[in-house]
Design a protein around this motif. Structure first.
Motif, PDB file in Angstrom:
ATOM      1  N   GLU A 118      35.186   8.012  40.188  1.00 16.79           N
ATOM      2  CA  GLU A 118      36.120   7.915  41.412  1.00 16.79           C
ATOM      3  C   GLU A 118      35.193   8.208  42.580  1.00 16.79           C
ATOM      4  O   GLU A 118      34.638   9.461  42.788  1.00 16.79           O
ATOM      5  CB  GLU A 118      37.146   8.642  41.262  1.00 16.79           C
ATOM      6  CG  GLU A 118      38.166   8.960  42.615  1.00 16.79           C
ATOM      7  CD  GLU A 118      38.830   7.519  42.871  1.00 16.79           C
ATOM      8  OE1 GLU A 118      39.071   7.025  44.096  1.00 16.79           O
ATOM      9  OE2 GLU A 118      39.244   6.846  41.724  1.00 16.79           O
ATOM     10  N   PRO A 119      35.035   7.360  43.731  1.00 14.78           N
ATOM     11  CA  PRO A 119      34.308   7.920  44.975  1.00 14.78           C
ATOM     12  C   PRO A 119      34.851   9.271  45.389  1.00 14.78           C
ATOM     13  O   PRO A 119      36.240   9.658  45.693  1.00 14.78           O
ATOM     14  CB  PRO A 119      34.780   6.727  46.054  1.00 14.78           C
ATOM     15  CG  PRO A 119      35.095   5.586  45.156  1.00 14.78           C
ATOM     16  CD  PRO A 119      35.694   6.132  43.776  1.00 14.78           C
ATOM     17  N   LEU A 120      34.010  10.313  45.854  1.00 15.70           N
ATOM     18  CA  LEU A 120      34.489  11.517  46.228  1.00 15.70           C
ATOM     19  C   LEU A 120      34.507  11.699  47.997  1.00 15.70           C
ATOM     20  O   LEU A 120      34.666  12.590  48.505  1.00 15.70           O
ATOM     21  CB  LEU A 120      33.706  12.558  45.524  1.00 15.70           C
ATOM     22  CG  LEU A 120      33.755  12.713  44.321  1.00 15.70           C
ATOM     23  CD1 LEU A 120      32.428  13.869  43.576  1.00 15.70           C
ATOM     24  CD2 LEU A 120      34.934  12.793  43.783  1.00 15.70           C
ATOM     25  N   VAL A 121      34.256  10.554  48.455  1.00 21.17           N
ATOM     26  CA  VAL A 121      34.151  10.394  50.091  1.00 21.17           C
ATOM     27  C   VAL A 121      34.822   9.057  50.085  1.00 21.17           C
ATOM     28  O   VAL A 121      34.776   8.129  49.598  1.00 21.17           O
ATOM     29  CB  VAL A 121      32.556  10.362  50.783  1.00 21.17           C
ATOM     30  CG1 VAL A 121      32.034  12.188  50.414  1.00 21.17           C
ATOM     31  CG2 VAL A 121      31.674   9.491  50.210  1.00 21.17           C
ATOM     32  N   PRO A 122      35.213   8.948  51.521  1.00 21.81           N
ATOM     33  CA  PRO A 122      35.930   7.736  51.717  1.00 21.81           C
ATOM     34  C   PRO A 122      34.949   6.452  51.642  1.00 21.81           C
ATOM     35  O   PRO A 122      33.913   6.655  52.340  1.00 21.81           O
ATOM     36  CB  PRO A 122      36.478   7.890  53.267  1.00 21.81           C
ATOM     37  CG  PRO A 122      36.689   9.401  53.323  1.00 21.81           C
ATOM     38  CD  PRO A 122      35.622  10.081  52.308  1.00 21.81           C
ATOM     39  N   VAL A 123      35.561   5.326  51.203  1.00 15.71           N
ATOM     40  CA  VAL A 123      34.387   4.403  51.114  1.00 15.71           C
ATOM     41  C   VAL A 123      35.300   2.965  51.946  1.00 15.71           C
ATOM     42  O   VAL A 123      36.619   2.789  51.338  1.00 15.71           O
ATOM     43  CB  VAL A 123      34.270   3.806  49.654  1.00 15.71           C
ATOM     44  CG1 VAL A 123      33.143   2.609  49.770  1.00 15.71           C
ATOM     45  CG2 VAL A 123      33.560   5.044  48.888  1.00 15.71           C
ATOM     46  N   ASP A 124      34.758   2.236  52.738  1.00 15.18           N
ATOM     47  CA  ASP A 124      35.297   1.287  53.639  1.00 15.18           C
ATOM     48  C   ASP A 124      34.328  -0.132  53.178  1.00 15.18           C
ATOM     49  O   ASP A 124      33.008  -0.170  53.525  1.00 15.18           O
ATOM     50  CB  ASP A 124      35.371   1.381  55.070  1.00 15.18           C
ATOM     51  CG  ASP A 124      36.621   2.405  55.273  1.00 15.18           C
ATOM     52  OD1 ASP A 124      37.447   2.218  54.851  1.00 15.18           O
ATOM     53  OD2 ASP A 124      36.103   3.455  55.609  1.00 15.18           O
ATOM     54  N   LEU A 125      34.927  -1.045  52.560  1.00  9.99           N
ATOM     55  CA  LEU A 125      34.423  -2.346  52.444  1.00  9.99           C
ATOM     56  C   LEU A 125      34.835  -3.493  53.121  1.00  9.99           C
ATOM     57  O   LEU A 125      35.909  -3.632  53.320  1.00  9.99           O
ATOM     58  CB  LEU A 125      34.328  -2.856  50.955  1.00  9.99           C
ATOM     59  CG  LEU A 125      33.472  -3.989  50.558  1.00  9.99           C
ATOM     60  CD1 LEU A 125      32.912  -3.902  48.854  1.00  9.99           C
ATOM     61  CD2 LEU A 125      34.309  -5.346  50.563  1.00  9.99           C
ATOM     62  N   GLN A 168      41.205   5.487  44.493  1.00 11.65           N
ATOM     63  CA  GLN A 168      42.012   6.048  45.501  1.00 11.65           C
ATOM     64  C   GLN A 168      41.322   6.015  46.679  1.00 11.65           C
ATOM     65  O   GLN A 168      41.834   5.886  47.988  1.00 11.65           O
ATOM     66  CB  GLN A 168      42.491   7.301  45.108  1.00 11.65           C
ATOM     67  CG  GLN A 168      43.332   7.318  43.740  1.00 11.65           C
ATOM     68  CD  GLN A 168      43.570   8.744  43.374  1.00 11.65           C
ATOM     69  OE1 GLN A 168      43.430   9.769  44.154  1.00 11.65           O
ATOM     70  NE2 GLN A 168      44.110   9.213  42.319  1.00 11.65           N
ATOM     71  N   THR A 169      40.083   6.048  46.864  1.00  8.46           N
ATOM     72  CA  THR A 169      39.601   6.217  48.181  1.00  8.46           C
ATOM     73  C   THR A 169      38.580   5.067  48.630  1.00  8.46           C
ATOM     74  O   THR A 169      37.610   5.359  49.480  1.00  8.46           O
ATOM     75  CB  THR A 169      38.414   7.486  47.987  1.00  8.46           C
ATOM     76  OG1 THR A 169      37.468   7.488  47.068  1.00  8.46           O
ATOM     77  CG2 THR A 169      39.128   8.839  47.928  1.00  8.46           C
ATOM     78  N   PHE A 170      38.770   4.040  48.110  1.00  4.01           N
ATOM     79  CA  PHE A 170      38.262   2.897  48.111  1.00  4.01           C
ATOM     80  C   PHE A 170      38.998   1.780  49.000  1.00  4.01           C
ATOM     81  O   PHE A 170      40.286   1.382  48.482  1.00  4.01           O
ATOM     82  CB  PHE A 170      37.833   2.034  46.768  1.00  4.01           C
ATOM     83  CG  PHE A 170      36.910   0.754  47.097  1.00  4.01           C
ATOM     84  CD1 PHE A 170      35.576   0.800  46.951  1.00  4.01           C
ATOM     85  CD2 PHE A 170      37.715  -0.368  46.861  1.00  4.01           C
ATOM     86  CE1 PHE A 170      34.841  -0.458  47.243  1.00  4.01           C
ATOM     87  CE2 PHE A 170      37.227  -1.781  46.968  1.00  4.01           C
ATOM     88  CZ  PHE A 170      35.567  -1.662  47.081  1.00  4.01           C
TER      89      PHE A 170
END
Length: 934
Positions: A118-125, A168-170
């Motif tokens: 799970e990404p531990l920092v916010p990720v924006d695609l 959750q953070t994607f």
């Protein structure tokens, strides 16, 4: 997380709640280092190291090392940089998401909880690379291209929507919104971020890495960030710091101001040429001085965007009042703007430094008043040409090409005189007209009658495209004003020129319509074709078949003119050999001229409706005209309106179905998304590092081999291994899409590795006329049989033979293309030996478990007389290797003679030794996560 340095301090964020920061001035007061003299970019990285110092991944020693950075002799120490967020574009984001999905599958196979991935920092695609210019020259082009995009990419978009609900953070910014770097600049970036803490709220700088090398565009806003490969980004998403060696920082002092008639694009090309020559590869570049302070934020972003082209890790501008003004002007809230300004002032980081304020590793001065109107090309961004010199430069290059037995040796003219007149009148049958301009069907009809006139130097693609320039209102409005003046004189673009306008965000459309300039661009064929990275990434779409066949049959050297940042061989279009970067107004001007072998400062562009010669000076807009239009058009509320409710504004995205759940349901029949082989037979034990023996060369290449050469992003040829694979799987050539769009399928991408139609493997004998054979070919040994690189590699793999690639200088220049490393590994390449490496690709090779080795100074494949018949051993490799040590390359020639050569191990940091031992970053991180979860 508690820092051992006791630097937590309160400050006035403008918020009502208690606000804290990890104070750099307090760190200096404690005697840790002379922090206020450090470059601003180094200080922002230092804040991250200080804030994340936990005694595990980040040690107190890391803080002390960076706080005592020495300008003239920075120690080669590994710095763990924990970024605040990550941005992706879809070409690189899809394979990254594929890897995460495969990691979840692997964890489940070992009996673990897939949710640990799970990404531990916010990720924006941001979905921005999938739109292609299939339709142009009409008011319907935008909608038709969007429809085609969704039809082609439905499988990919279904997969992205699965990822959006699985992690959750994607987050995903859907198609039709803009280019990732412009969306990042205008919307995603906040300048300063915050997180809840036991005492209140902790504020910290907005920092990031992105899976596109032009992530550096955000440096123009004073935000530290750079491009990394998808492999490294995945590790960052999963909690790993981004590791890098303490860099040299090149200080560039900008003086004076740009002259009338000179654009931000001209400045960016000037800086690119100068800094590439200054060898800033892998260094931080920090712009400062009175000239920098006068530049609008969008001009700074234009320069920062080109950092990969001049080779730097970053092209950074410190935060000042202009930075805050830009946030406000683009619709950020007053609270965000206050927090941004107050934070940087509290950290003593606010304001543009002056000469002498900071000590840099290297000092360079650039006089803005000396910048000239320019273009760059025909195949490298750093090859700048003054506009008056383009005519002679093109002709001399063409003459040299003919003398060398290259292209352009056929007749320079094709067909009769142009009968498709510039005013749009048809000489033959009346064809459909859109906006007073012939459609592609009309081109076909004209060509059938012999009416089209093509020659060496003909402009066939004219594209206002890419984040570099479409984020800059001054050059976009400049293009609109030039179009208005040209249209009012009755000028038109020849129908053979494929024209397009692909803004980096919908804001551009709004201000071009508000100013009344878009109708004039429409008249010249520059209708909006989509919001995305089109021609610059190779999504220029096809030319009329008759035009393409005419180019090939007559060996014509035709041209593309584009406002992009990349023009590498075969990137823009496989059959267009001369590609020139330039400002949007110049794109329009050269489209009107219809050729590049022209001196626009002295030669007329065309005749107007009254038969009078029209020169560039007659239609070039003044700075005052541009400023007046900008002031009337750009409003914060427009940014706020257009950057909200993405899903509501994109019904086609809402119609795309997707699966749900933590585990992706792989479809064996998909030709877009396949489970990659990276975690087959995955176990918890790392391997051991050992010598490479009995290796054969897969290829011997020259200088400036780009990641486009290694892993093409553009069209897939039906005759290529990837094309044959798609045909075997029931895909017709018309539905191949591009390599970039199929990066979620390792079967396509491995076959496409080293398949660029312009790559030259020096193992292949030259032609009778002395020219080099182009394309993804090699000589299989010991049979001596010539075949595709993919087929040869499969034969070597079946025989258990390891492979080596040899190359010259700047190996891996260009995009942060993870498949250039992934494909290399999957072909069975164990090591790449080059004269020098571009930063991101070297890192990507290590991240995939491929060994990068560098020839010592003065040594090359050429000086060693390597021809590809040799057998190689690499010794000195063991679990005790040290970063950048020497190892030995043993050469056994065909006649049995042997020799040895020392080469430098380009595993640069201790953590990279661990990555290589584990077979790459992803196996290393996956084993860590599984172990921590037990």
């Amino acid at each position: 997380m508690t820092s051992p340095f006791n630097t937590l301090r309160s400050f006035d964020s403008g918020s009502k709640s208690a606000s804290f920061l990890h104070s750099l001035p307090a760190l200096e007061e404690a005697g840790v280092g002379p922090i206020s003299k450090l470059p601003v970019s180094i200080r922002i990285v230092l804040e991250s190291v200080l804030r994340n110092c936990d005694g595990k991944k980040v040690q107190a020693r890391d803080v002390e090392t960076l706080a005592n950075w020495k300008a003239k002799a920075p120690a080669q120490e590994e710095i763990p940089f924990v970024v605040a967020r990550i941005v992706l574009q879809d070409f690189t984001g899809v394979p990254l998401l594929v890897d995460l999905a495969a990691m979840r599958t692997a964890v489940k196979g070992l009996g673990g909880n897939p949710a640990i991935i799970e990404p531990l920092v916010p990720v924006d695609l941001v979905v921005d690379h999938s739109v292609q210019v299939d339709f142009y020259g009409s008011a319907q082009a935008l909608q038709l291209n969007l429809d085609m995009e969704f039809k082609r990419n439905r499988e990919r978009y279904q997969f992205l929507k699965w990822g959006q609900q699985a992690f959750q953070t994607f987050g995903v910014v859907p198609p039709g919104i803009g280019i990732v770097h412009q969306v990042n600049l205008e919307y995603l970036a906040k300048g300063v971020l915050s997180a809840p803490d036991a005492n209140g709220t902790i504020y910290y700088p907005d920092t990031l890495v992105g899976t596109d090398s032009h992530t550096t565009m955000i440096n123009g806003l004073g935000i530290v960030g750079w491009g990394v490969g998808g492999i490294e980004a995945e590790a960052g998403m999963l909690g790993q710091p981004v590791y890098f060696l303490t860099p040299e920082v090149v200080g560039v002092n900008l003086t004076n101001k740009l002259r009338e008639g000179v654009t931000a694009t001209d400045l960016a090309l000037h800086v690119t040429q100068l800094l590439r020559a200054a060898k800033v590869v892998g260094k931080f570049v920090e712009f400062y001085g009175e000239g920098a302070a006068t530049l609008p934020l969008t001009d700074r972003a234009t320069i920062a965007n080109m950092a990969p082209e001049y080779g730097a890790t970053m092209g950074f501008f410190p935060v000042d009042a202009e930075s805050v003004n830009y946030l406000a002007a683009t619709g950020r809230t007053p609270e965000q703007c206050r927090a941004f300004e107050n934070y940087f002032k509290a950290q003593n980081l606010f304001g543009m430094p002056k000469k002498g304020d900071i000590e840099y590793s290297v000092d360079i001065d650039i006089d803005l008043s000396a910048v000239q109107p320019s273009v760059a090309g025909p195949k490298r961004p750093q090859d700048r040409i003054n506009v008056p010199d383009l005519k002679n430069t093109f002709n001399s290059l063409l003459t040299k090409s003919v003398a060398d037995g290259g292209y352009g040796k056929a007749a320079t003219d094709l067909g009769r005189s142009a009968a498709v007149k510039r005013n749009g009148a048809q000489s033959a049958d009346e064809a459909e007209m859109v906006n007073d301009r012939p459609t592609p069907d009309a081109i076909t009809a004209a060509h059938a009658k012999g009416d089209l006139h093509l020659r060496n130097g003909s402009v066939l693609i004219a594209a206002i495209t890419s984040c570099t320039n479409t984020s800059n209102p001054s050059v976009m409005i400049g293009a609109g004003l030039l179009a208005k003046k040209a249209a009012s004189r009755g000028l038109r673009v020849d129908p053979a020129v494929k024209t397009s306008l692909a803004p980096g965000s919908r804001v551009v459309k709004d201000y071009l319509e508000t100013t009344g300039l878009q109708p004039y661009l429409d008249q010249l064929g520059f209708q909006i074709v989509g919001y995305g990275c089109t021609t610059c990434i190779g999504n220029s779409g096809p030319l009329a078949p008759e035009i393409e066949s005419a180019i090939v049959e007559n060996d014509l050297v035709t041209a593309a003119v584009l406002s992009g940042n990349r023009n590498f061989e075969a990137r823009i279009h496989q059959n267009i050999r001369a590609n020139f970067l330039m400002s949007p107004p110049l794109v329009v001007a050269y489209a009107l001229a219809g050729r590049v072998d022209i001196d626009l400062t002295n030669d007329p562009i065309a005749k107007d409706k009254d038969g009078v010669d029209v020169y560039l000076k007659d239609i070039w807009p003044s700075l005052e005209e541009i400023r007046n239009e900008m002031q009337a058009a750009l409003k914060p509320e427009i940014f706020q309106k257009l950057y909200t409710g993405f899903a509501d504004q994109n019904p086609k995205w809402n119609e795309v179905p997707s699966s749900v759940g933590q585990i992706y349901e792989w479809d064996a029949k998909s030709t877009y998304i396949q489970e990659p082989p990276f975690f087959e037979n995955f176990g918890m034990s790392a391997g051991t590092i050992s010598d490479i023996t009995g290796a054969r060369p897969m290829g011997i290449f020259g200088d400036s081999v780009t990641t486009d050469h290694i892993s093409p992003a553009g069209a897939i040829k039906a005759s290529s291994p990837a094309g044959k694979y798609l045909v075997e799987n029931g895909i017709e050539a018309v539905d191949f899409n591009s390599y970039g769009s199929r990066r979620g399928n390792d079967r396509v991408m491995t076959r496409g590795t080293f398949a660029n139609v312009r790559i030259k493997n020096l193992m292949i004998p030259a032609k009778a006329d002395g020219t080099r054979v182009e394309g993804g070919l090699t000589i299989h040994q010991p049979t001596g049989e010539q075949m595709s690189i993919y087929d040869a590699c499969m034969k070597y793999q079946a025989a258990g033979t390891p492979l080596i690639v040899f190359a010259g200088q700047e190996y891996g220049t260009g995009s942060s293309r993870d498949w250039a490393a992934k494909g290399t590994r999957l072909l069975g390449v164990k090591a790449v030996v080059a004269e020098s490496f571009e930063r991101i690709h070297r890192s990507n090779l290590v991240g995939m478990g491929v060994l990068p080795l560098q020839f010592l100074e003065g040594v090359s494949a050429k000086t060693l007389n390597l021809d590809g018949t040799e057998i190689y051993d690499i010794t000195g490799l063991s679990d005790s290797i040290q970063p950048r040590q020497d190892v030995t390359l043993h050469i056994t020639r065909k006649d049995g003679t042997k020799e040895s050569q020392q080469v430098k191990l380009r595993i640069d940091t201790p953590i990279e030794v661990d990555y290589y031992r584990h077979g790459g970053i992803l196996p290393f991180v996956l084993r860590q996560l599984i172990a921590e979860a037990k």
